[in-house]
Design a protein around this motif. Structure first.
Motif, PDB file in Angstrom:
ATOM      1  N   TRP A   7       0.836  -1.208   0.000  1.00  0.00           N
ATOM      2  CA  TRP A   7       0.000   0.000   0.000  1.00  0.00           C
ATOM      3  C   TRP A   7       0.865   1.251   0.000  1.00  0.00           C
ATOM      4  CZ3 TRP A   7      -5.266  -0.101  -0.318  1.00  0.00           C
ATOM      5  CH2 TRP A   7      -5.908  -1.316  -0.038  1.00  0.00           C
ATOM      6  N   ARG A   9       0.973   5.472   0.759  1.00  0.00           N
ATOM      7  CA  ARG A   9       0.256   6.427   1.614  1.00  0.00           C
ATOM      8  C   ARG A   9      -0.882   7.084   0.846  1.00  0.00           C
ATOM      9  NH1 ARG A   9       2.716   9.213   6.689  1.00  0.00           N
ATOM     10  NH2 ARG A   9       4.249   7.661   7.207  1.00  0.00           N
ATOM     11  N   GLU A  11      -2.721   5.798  -1.479  1.00  0.00           N
ATOM     12  CA  GLU A  11      -3.886   4.891  -1.539  1.00  0.00           C
ATOM     13  C   GLU A  11      -4.660   4.901  -0.214  1.00  0.00           C
ATOM     14  OE1 GLU A  11      -2.986   1.157  -4.404  1.00  0.00           O
ATOM     15  OE2 GLU A  11      -1.569   1.433  -2.770  1.00  0.00           O
ATOM     16  N   ILE A  12      -3.924   4.911   0.888  1.00  0.00           N
ATOM     17  CA  ILE A  12      -4.584   4.928   2.201  1.00  0.00           C
ATOM     18  C   ILE A  12      -5.326   6.262   2.368  1.00  0.00           C
ATOM     19  CG2 ILE A  12      -4.215   4.822   4.715  1.00  0.00           C
ATOM     20  CD1 ILE A  12      -3.585   2.156   3.430  1.00  0.00           C
ATOM     21  N   ILE A 203      -3.340   8.268   8.716  1.00  0.00           N
ATOM     22  CA  ILE A 203      -2.954   7.622   7.451  1.00  0.00           C
ATOM     23  C   ILE A 203      -1.616   6.896   7.637  1.00  0.00           C
ATOM     24  CG2 ILE A 203      -2.222   8.082   5.055  1.00  0.00           C
ATOM     25  CD1 ILE A 203      -4.271  10.494   5.140  1.00  0.00           C
ATOM     26  N   ILE A 206      -2.087   3.638   9.815  1.00  0.00           N
ATOM     27  CA  ILE A 206      -2.642   2.475   9.102  1.00  0.00           C
ATOM     28  C   ILE A 206      -1.657   2.008   8.023  1.00  0.00           C
ATOM     29  CG2 ILE A 206      -4.559   1.590   7.692  1.00  0.00           C
ATOM     30  CD1 ILE A 206      -5.510   2.239  10.493  1.00  0.00           C
ATOM     31  N   HIS A 207      -0.993   2.952   7.380  1.00  0.00           N
ATOM     32  CA  HIS A 207      -0.025   2.594   6.344  1.00  0.00           C
ATOM     33  C   HIS A 207       1.096   1.727   6.938  1.00  0.00           C
ATOM     34  CE1 HIS A 207       3.591   3.407   3.795  1.00  0.00           C
ATOM     35  NE2 HIS A 207       2.722   3.046   2.872  1.00  0.00           N
ATOM     36  N   ALA A 210      -0.223  -1.737   7.540  1.00  0.00           N
ATOM     37  CA  ALA A 210      -0.625  -2.454   6.320  1.00  0.00           C
ATOM     38  C   ALA A 210       0.559  -2.775   5.431  1.00  0.00           C
ATOM     39  CB  ALA A 210      -1.660  -1.627   5.551  1.00  0.00           C
ATOM     40  N   THR A 251     -11.440   5.454  10.383  1.00  0.00           N
ATOM     41  CA  THR A 251     -10.156   4.795  10.668  1.00  0.00           C
ATOM     42  C   THR A 251     -10.350   3.279  10.737  1.00  0.00           C
ATOM     43  OG1 THR A 251      -9.565   6.765  11.937  1.00  0.00           O
ATOM     44  CG2 THR A 251      -8.149   4.839  12.214  1.00  0.00           C
ATOM     45  N   VAL A 254     -10.894   1.962   7.141  1.00  0.00           N
ATOM     46  CA  VAL A 254      -9.669   1.919   6.333  1.00  0.00           C
ATOM     47  C   VAL A 254      -8.777   0.749   6.791  1.00  0.00           C
ATOM     48  CG1 VAL A 254      -7.598   3.179   5.618  1.00  0.00           C
ATOM     49  CG2 VAL A 254      -9.798   4.387   5.787  1.00  0.00           C
ATOM     50  N   ALA A 258      -7.592  -2.159   4.262  1.00  0.00           N
ATOM     51  CA  ALA A 258      -6.152  -2.312   4.016  1.00  0.00           C
ATOM     52  C   ALA A 258      -5.626  -3.657   4.519  1.00  0.00           C
ATOM     53  CB  ALA A 258      -5.391  -1.162   4.672  1.00  0.00           C
TER      54      ALA A 258
END
Ligand code: SAM
Ligand code: DTB
Ligand code: SF4
Length: 330
Positions: A7, A9, A11-12, A203, A206-207, A210, A251, A254, A258
């Motif tokens: 992934w 950033r 895309e997230i 972001i 989560i990035h 993921a 959040t 996502v 992801a």
């Protein structure tokens, strides 16, 4: 809907930017493809060693830096821990998560910790521990004892980490996660939102999750603001910094998209969350919660209110299946 660790950033960020209904639709679609729908896994926490922690995590009541009035305790006896686990099992919980307010366990603590893992496992519950940083050897010892999961959160984005914690680095966290994974223990890793961080930090958070081997379990905590902690006091002074519920649900959604195969846990903070917000989190793909009246030190929603909520939503408890949940697609 494949499991990807490449992934970007951007895309997230694009997922976060989706119209709310589109984001929810995508998250629910991913969720249904990978997980039994309307089923939520139940875990119960116990603080086996409370307070007196030398780390300075800005959110935590257990740090010696916090003026939270919490009484520090010694490591609990094995029997008392097993008693609490039996009670959690009676209340329908499938996993028992034992947490200690340590920077890392001392080798002299390991024999008792190992007895706890073996004892809880013998009762037919999944086991989880969160004890701070682990060396390779300690991770191996826990794996040999039969530990199913180890919780170790990255908490926030790499670039925000030093604003929240200064006594260890983001890289220290990653090192322990690698030791846990190499030992063959399932990884439970997530973090906290609502600490006054920016969308860009959410972001980045989560990035980061993921783009590592996806944790089997991803706890998303909403900050429980505790008086006397840096972040609890900050929120009390600037109520505007409190995260809005829609952004919290985003959040969760996502994270679900992801990391399609992971269990996403709606963790701390449910006690002060509306039922509607919790329902949206389940819609967004959250499929695990902490049950019982207490988290580690903070109050939790409690069994009665959870039973009412589940009945209202037509949600049922997921059967515990050690190591098996990733194959649980319909
Ligand atoms: N000492 C160990 C460690 O930090 O890894 C284990 C226990 S620690 C309390 C586990 C996690 O609980 C933290 O990483 C953090 O994400 C979460 N947590 C702690 N205090 C919190 C709070 N006030 N609100 C929300 N989450 C919290
Ligand atoms: C996690 O991500 N949340 C749990 C568990 N892992 C150990 C802990 C939440 C703690 C909430 C604050 C408290 O009880 O002190
Ligand atoms: Fe200690 Fe864990 Fe609290 Fe940080 S989060 S102060 S390491 S108990």
């Amino acid at each position: 809907m494949t499991v990807r660790t490449d992934w970007t950033r951007e895309e997230i960020a694009a997922l976060f930017d989706l119209p709310f209904a589109d984001l929810m639709y995508e998250a629910q679609t991913v969720h249904r493809a990978r997980h039994p729908r309307n089923e939520v896994q139940l875990s119960t926490l116990l603080s086996i060693k409370t307070g007196g922690c030398p780390e300075d995590c800005g959110y935590c009541s257990q740090s010696t830096q916090a003026d939270s009035g919490l009484k520090a305790t010694k490591l609990m006896d094995v029997q008392a821990v097993l008693q609490a686990a039996a009670q959690a099992k009676d209340h329908g919980s499938g996993r028992f998560c034992m947490g200690a307010a340590w920077r890392s366990p001392k080798d002299r603590d390991m024999p008792r910790i190992i007895e706890m893992v073996k004892g809880v496992r013998q009762m037919g519950m999944e086991t989880c521990m969160t004890l701070g940083m682990l060396s390779e050897g300690q991770a191996r010892q826990l794996a040999e004892a039969g530990l199913d999961y180890y919780n170790h959160n990255i908490d926030t984005s790499p670039e925000n980490y030093a604003n929240v914690i200064t006594t260890r680095s983001f890289e220290d966290r990653i090192e322990t996660l690698e030791n846990v994974r190499a030992a063959g223990i399932n990884v439970c890793c997530g973090g906290i939102v609502g600490m006054g961080e920016t969308r860009a930090d959410r972001i980045g958070f989560i990035h980061a999750l993921a783009t590592m081997p996806h944790p089997e379990s991803v706890p998303i905590n909403a900050l429980v603001p505790v008086k006397g902690t840096v972040l609890g006091d900050m929120l009390a002074d600037t109520p505007m910094a409190k995260i809005d519920e829609t952004e919290f649900v985003r959040t969760v959604a996502v994270a679900r998209i992801a990391m399609p195969a992971s269990m996403v846990r709606l963790s701390a903070g449910r006690e002060s969350m509306s039922e509607a917000c919790q329902a949206l989190c389940f819609m967004a793909g959250a499929n695990s919660i902490f049950t019982g009246d207490r988290l580690l030190t903070a109050p939790n929603a409690g069994d009665d209110s959870d039973a009412r909520l589940f009945a209202k939503l037509g949600v049922v408890a997921m059967e515990a299946a050690p190591h098996g949940h990733l194959e649980a697609a319909e």
